[in-house]
Design a protein around this motif. Structure first.
Motif, PDB file in Angstrom:
ATOM      1  N   VAL A  83       0.744  -1.176  -0.051  1.00 58.86           N
ATOM      2  CA  VAL A  83       0.050  -0.111   0.067  1.00 58.86           C
ATOM      3  C   VAL A  83       1.053   1.223  -0.023  1.00 58.86           C
ATOM      4  CG1 VAL A  83      -1.795   1.244   1.157  1.00 58.86           C
ATOM      5  CG2 VAL A  83      -1.767  -1.298   1.251  1.00 58.86           C
ATOM      6  N   ASN A  84       0.682   2.055  -0.904  1.00 53.74           N
ATOM      7  CA  ASN A  84       1.501   3.359  -1.063  1.00 53.74           C
ATOM      8  C   ASN A  84       0.417   4.565  -0.409  1.00 53.74           C
ATOM      9  OD1 ASN A  84       3.386   5.463  -1.941  1.00 53.74           O
ATOM     10  ND2 ASN A  84       2.816   5.327  -3.826  1.00 53.74           N
ATOM     11  N   TRP A  85       1.047   5.107   0.587  1.00 55.58           N
ATOM     12  CA  TRP A  85       0.177   5.981   1.280  1.00 55.58           C
ATOM     13  C   TRP A  85      -0.455   7.160   0.412  1.00 55.58           C
ATOM     14  CZ3 TRP A  85       0.211  11.323   1.620  1.00 55.58           C
ATOM     15  CH2 TRP A  85       1.308  12.132   1.117  1.00 55.58           C
ATOM     16  N   PHE A  86       0.541   7.511  -0.757  1.00 55.43           N
ATOM     17  CA  PHE A  86       0.421   8.628  -1.445  1.00 55.43           C
ATOM     18  C   PHE A  86      -0.797   8.436  -2.246  1.00 55.43           C
ATOM     19  CE2 PHE A  86       1.120  11.649  -4.959  1.00 55.43           C
ATOM     20  CZ  PHE A  86       2.004  12.543  -4.415  1.00 55.43           C
ATOM     21  N   GLU A 106      -3.447  21.641   9.734  1.00 53.26           N
ATOM     22  CA  GLU A 106      -4.886  21.089   9.551  1.00 53.26           C
ATOM     23  C   GLU A 106      -5.156  20.261   8.245  1.00 53.26           C
ATOM     24  OE1 GLU A 106      -9.402  23.056   9.564  1.00 53.26           O
ATOM     25  OE2 GLU A 106      -7.577  24.369   9.612  1.00 53.26           O
ATOM     26  N   THR A 107      -4.749  20.565   7.142  1.00 52.82           N
ATOM     27  CA  THR A 107      -4.885  19.759   5.999  1.00 52.82           C
ATOM     28  C   THR A 107      -4.021  18.532   6.261  1.00 52.82           C
ATOM     29  OG1 THR A 107      -5.125  21.646   4.661  1.00 52.82           O
ATOM     30  CG2 THR A 107      -4.677  19.817   3.428  1.00 52.82           C
ATOM     31  N   GLY A 108      -2.739  18.677   6.846  1.00 50.71           N
ATOM     32  CA  GLY A 108      -1.987  17.590   7.020  1.00 50.71           C
ATOM     33  C   GLY A 108      -2.755  16.685   8.035  1.00 50.71           C
ATOM     34  N   HIS A 139      -6.055  11.441   8.614  1.00 53.08           N
ATOM     35  CA  HIS A 139      -7.031  11.069   8.824  1.00 53.08           C
ATOM     36  C   HIS A 139      -7.873  10.108   7.874  1.00 53.08           C
ATOM     37  CE1 HIS A 139     -10.906  10.288  10.717  1.00 53.08           C
ATOM     38  NE2 HIS A 139     -11.670  10.788   9.689  1.00 53.08           N
ATOM     39  N   ILE A 140      -7.881  10.520   6.612  1.00 47.92           N
ATOM     40  CA  ILE A 140      -8.594  10.025   5.537  1.00 47.92           C
ATOM     41  C   ILE A 140      -7.550   8.818   5.191  1.00 47.92           C
ATOM     42  CG2 ILE A 140      -9.026  10.271   3.082  1.00 47.92           C
ATOM     43  CD1 ILE A 140      -9.532  13.265   3.605  1.00 47.92           C
ATOM     44  N   ALA A 141      -6.477   8.962   4.751  1.00 50.96           N
ATOM     45  CA  ALA A 141      -5.549   7.869   4.319  1.00 50.96           C
ATOM     46  C   ALA A 141      -5.442   6.832   5.493  1.00 50.96           C
ATOM     47  CB  ALA A 141      -4.169   8.391   4.153  1.00 50.96           C
ATOM     48  N   ARG A 163      -8.301   4.700   5.477  1.00 48.96           N
ATOM     49  CA  ARG A 163      -8.722   3.803   4.384  1.00 48.96           C
ATOM     50  C   ARG A 163      -7.638   2.506   4.369  1.00 48.96           C
ATOM     51  NH1 ARG A 163      -9.937   8.590  -0.177  1.00 48.96           N
ATOM     52  NH2 ARG A 163     -12.035   8.847   0.640  1.00 48.96           N
ATOM     53  N   LEU A 164      -6.420   2.785   5.006  1.00 48.25           N
ATOM     54  CA  LEU A 164      -5.583   1.779   5.222  1.00 48.25           C
ATOM     55  C   LEU A 164      -6.063   0.629   6.070  1.00 48.25           C
ATOM     56  CD1 LEU A 164      -2.782   0.629   4.897  1.00 48.25           C
ATOM     57  CD2 LEU A 164      -1.654   2.142   6.628  1.00 48.25           C
ATOM     58  N   ARG A 165      -6.658   1.052   7.364  1.00 48.77           N
ATOM     59  CA  ARG A 165      -7.052   0.180   8.210  1.00 48.77           C
ATOM     60  C   ARG A 165      -8.336  -0.733   7.519  1.00 48.77           C
ATOM     61  NH1 ARG A 165      -6.118   4.569  11.509  1.00 48.77           N
ATOM     62  NH2 ARG A 165      -8.177   5.470  11.244  1.00 48.77           N
TER      63      ARG A 165
END
Length: 277
Positions: A149-152, A232-234, A239-241, A244-246
């Motif tokens: 899985v690539n975080w990007f 904040e964006t970071g 949170h989003i990534a 989805r990984l989990r």
């Protein structure tokens, strides 16, 4: 023996006594290997950017403590790096053929330690090809389920447009990658160290492609609109990534394991039998 798992859901393999390895492997649902790089990302980002992201998102794979139980292996810090970043200070690049062989040995060693399910969390784009080649090699030698899985890629281009607007954000050292580091280690980022360096436009076609060039222009070992990045964006990206990984890990662990590899994939008689009528 009963294995006590940390609330994070990940147990560091470096803290496991050798005599308890078998019990830990039996109790674990998967193992985790972060892979990153030591590479120039501009004056504003640390040389360990890809390691921060790989290790950060590897930890996110078990962040809730309520899902599958993972065993965390130490990160692979060095990688093959593109020709565009190799000349820049601080980049430590190894040859691609060395990277493939090294990763193959690491992956096979983890599988041989009784961890047939291995999640590889990547923070460096060039690792995608070398890691996959190593995974394909090991999967033909040992029974294993190897997930890369690539975080990007866990946040889509459409979503980064929603986060940053129409200006490009996904380049090397750009706003998206900068935000990722801000989500884990904001003290490591120097937002005031650079001004925006608009990247070279993409080709005006809707079709997928891979373009490798010696030195894009403009380029300073990085490019992008850094002014779009903030903490904040970071945190939003993390949170989003992470969620989805989990989700990917939960679905993967719930799936049935593969059959063992075979050295003779063809049937003894490759001619299909016909029923006489």
């Amino acid at each position: 023996m009963t294995v006590s798992w940390p609330e994070s859901g990940l147990l560091p393999i470096g803290r496991v006594p050798g005599g308890e390895l078998a019990a830990v492997a039996a109790a674990a649902d998967f193992a985790v290997l972060p892979v990153g790089a030591v590479e120039w990302h501009g004056p504003h980002l640390p040389l360990g950017t890809d390691l921060i992201l790989a290790e950060g998102f590897a930890a996110e794979s078990g962040a809730t403590g309520e899902g599958p139980r993972g065993v965390l292996f130490p990160a692979v810090p060095y990688a093959a790096c593109p020709g565009q970043t190799r000349p820049w200070p601080g980049t430590v690049a190894i040859r691609p053929e060395i990277a493939v062989g090294y990763l193959a040995d690491v992956i096979e060693g983890i599988v041989a330690a009784s961890f047939p399910r291995l999640l590889i969390v990547n923070g460096h784009d060039a690792n995608m090809s070398t890691a996959r080649a190593a995974m394909e090699w090991v999967s033909g030698r040992r029974q294993a389920s190897l997930l890369l899985v690539n975080w990007f890629q866990l946040v889509t281009p459409a979503e980064t447009t929603q986060l940053y607007g129409e200006l490009p954000a996904r380049g090397h050292g750009g706003a998206y990658e900068t935000s990722g580091v801000l989500g884990f280690d904001p003290d490591a980022v120097r937002l005031d160290a650079v001004e925006d360096l608009p990247p070279k436009p993409k080709l005006p076609v809707p079709h997928p492609y891979v373009l490798v060039e010696s030195r894009p222009d403009p380029w300073q070992g990085w490019s992008g609109h850094i002014s779009l990045a903030d903490v904040e964006t970071g945190e939003r990206v993390r949170h989003i990534a992470g969620a989805r990984l989990r989700e990917i890990v939960a679905a993967w662990v719930a799936a049935p394991p593969p059959a063992p590899p075979t050295a003779d994939p063809l049937p003894t008689d490759p001619t299909p039998s016909r029923k006489e009528g």
